[in-house]
Design a protein around this motif. Sequence first.
Motif, PDB file in Angstrom:
ATOM      1  N   ASN A  92       0.191   6.480  -6.424  1.00  0.00           N
ATOM      2  CA  ASN A  92      -0.964   7.825  -6.883  1.00  0.00           C
ATOM      3  C   ASN A  92      -0.342   9.226  -6.473  1.00  0.00           C
ATOM      4  O   ASN A  92      -1.502   9.833  -7.047  1.00  0.00           O
ATOM      5  N   ARG A  93       0.342   9.687  -5.642  1.00  0.00           N
ATOM      6  CA  ARG A  93       0.714  10.830  -5.173  1.00  0.00           C
ATOM      7  C   ARG A  93       1.977  11.889  -6.504  1.00  0.00           C
ATOM      8  O   ARG A  93       1.443  12.799  -6.674  1.00  0.00           O
ATOM      9  N   TRP A 100       2.373   1.821  -3.486  1.00  0.00           N
ATOM     10  CA  TRP A 100       0.693   2.161  -3.878  1.00  0.00           C
ATOM     11  C   TRP A 100       0.689   3.836  -3.991  1.00  0.00           C
ATOM     12  O   TRP A 100      -0.307   4.579  -4.663  1.00  0.00           O
ATOM     13  N   GLN A 101       0.704   4.226  -2.579  1.00  0.00           N
ATOM     14  CA  GLN A 101       0.806   5.954  -2.551  1.00  0.00           C
ATOM     15  C   GLN A 101       1.673   6.291  -2.571  1.00  0.00           C
ATOM     16  O   GLN A 101       1.135   7.589  -3.187  1.00  0.00           O
ATOM     17  N   GLN A 160      -6.665   2.922  -8.929  1.00  0.00           N
ATOM     18  CA  GLN A 160      -7.721   2.495  -7.953  1.00  0.00           C
ATOM     19  C   GLN A 160      -8.072   1.185  -8.202  1.00  0.00           C
ATOM     20  O   GLN A 160      -7.967   0.325  -6.981  1.00  0.00           O
ATOM     21  N   ASP A 196       1.045  -1.097   0.237  1.00  0.00           N
ATOM     22  CA  ASP A 196      -0.151  -0.163   0.378  1.00  0.00           C
ATOM     23  C   ASP A 196       0.808   1.206   0.210  1.00  0.00           C
ATOM     24  O   ASP A 196       0.118   2.391  -0.322  1.00  0.00           O
ATOM     25  N   GLU A 197       1.832   1.059   0.600  1.00  0.00           N
ATOM     26  CA  GLU A 197       3.400   2.048   0.942  1.00  0.00           C
ATOM     27  C   GLU A 197       3.605   2.929  -0.490  1.00  0.00           C
ATOM     28  O   GLU A 197       3.469   3.787  -1.255  1.00  0.00           O
ATOM     29  N   ARG A 211      -5.156  -0.683  -6.265  1.00  0.00           N
ATOM     30  CA  ARG A 211      -5.166  -1.496  -5.418  1.00  0.00           C
ATOM     31  C   ARG A 211      -6.275  -2.164  -4.664  1.00  0.00           C
ATOM     32  O   ARG A 211      -5.526  -2.748  -3.828  1.00  0.00           O
TER      33      ARG A 211
END
Length: 427
Positions: free
Chosen positions: A51-52, A47-48, A65, A44-45, A68
């Motif tokens: 995403n950012r 992915w974040q 999305q 998840d880290e 994820r």
Amino acid sequence: MLMAKRGLILSTTAALTAAVAVVGFQLANPSAAAFKSSPKELVDEVWQVINREYVDGNFNKVDWQQTRRKYLSRDYASKAEAYRAVREMLKTLDDPYTRFMDPEQFKSMQIDTSGELTGVGIQLGMDENTKKLTVISPIEGSPAARAGILAKDIIITIAGKSTEGMDINQAVALIRGPSGTKVKLGVQRGGRTFDVELERAKIEVHPVKAEVRDSGIGKVGYIRLTQFNGNAASDMRKAIQSHVDQNVKGFILDLRSNPGGLLYSSAEIARMWLDNATIVSTIDRKGESERLTANRQALTDKPLVVLVDGGSASASEILSGALQDNKRAVLVGTKTFGKGLVQSVHRLGDESGLAVTIAKYYTPNGTDINHSGIKPDISIELTDSDRERLVKNRDLIGTIEDPQYAKALEVLTKRVQNPQLPSVSRN
């Protein structure tokens, strides 16, 4: 997520010795205990961060999305499973320069940018059209260079394993190993293939080699820069100042086979040659631009000729593009590699790392060189016999026996003799 330090890197290559062009790091330090209890946290880290920050807000037409949901719906029993999932997730972006590095690979990358390497000395890239593992350039003095590996060579096997479908990280894992051990590479060069056995070694990278030479116009400063690592700017400053103190008539700066390095190192070196000019601009996915400029810190205004070739990439292209667009130097050689991507590097919770493409860079005239490269003002190709001769006797590189250097010296001589010569028309 605690951000301890932020920076950028220029992506030119992922090197087998972990040499990528680094400008700095964004260090993220989530709870190590949390990661140990749930490797899913790492997935998840990553992915974040993508995403950012990823340069393309449409994620290269990937439903990020949905991605994820897909990867967080799984359970991961170990770091190895999480690592495989992260690499699989990043592969959907179809961007070889956005990549995950396990702790060993990440440590190697940091070592590389400090100027100390361990490996065989190959800067490796993924050809965007053929998807083949391609040599950007061998590192000066490395086992690969001594064995005659050349820019644009294609690595077709590693230790007997085909590289078809293999990504850069997998290639790195196969080629790396203890110093003193050997690895065999299958190489394709033009229409022929052959094997090369290389012995892994510690490689000390001395990025600047400088010499004052006598010529028909008096003393000439020759400076060869092989990589933009953490020592490059300070070494370059010393070399230029030493040559100025010896009253050279002009300079030849050799950026051939330089795969790149630290973005801000290239900007700092550009400031040593430029007084008041734009060096480079970067544009992120929001269209926000950052411009790096020279601010009247030039060490010399003596005539300058820059040597470039297909192995000159990333930070080399920033420097040569800035000098060319600002009419500070004449570029001689062949078209550069063509990599104009900026990356952010993140340290993750378990000391692994993530490099993310976050922007493109443009030369002062607004040229995006990411696919086309930079064309020299004066083109001069080496023949196959020239290349073989220079590979067999590398001491001839940067001498009058080197046709590209000989042309650069000819151009510099004319510039010194007639400072009013008009700008060279590109051919």
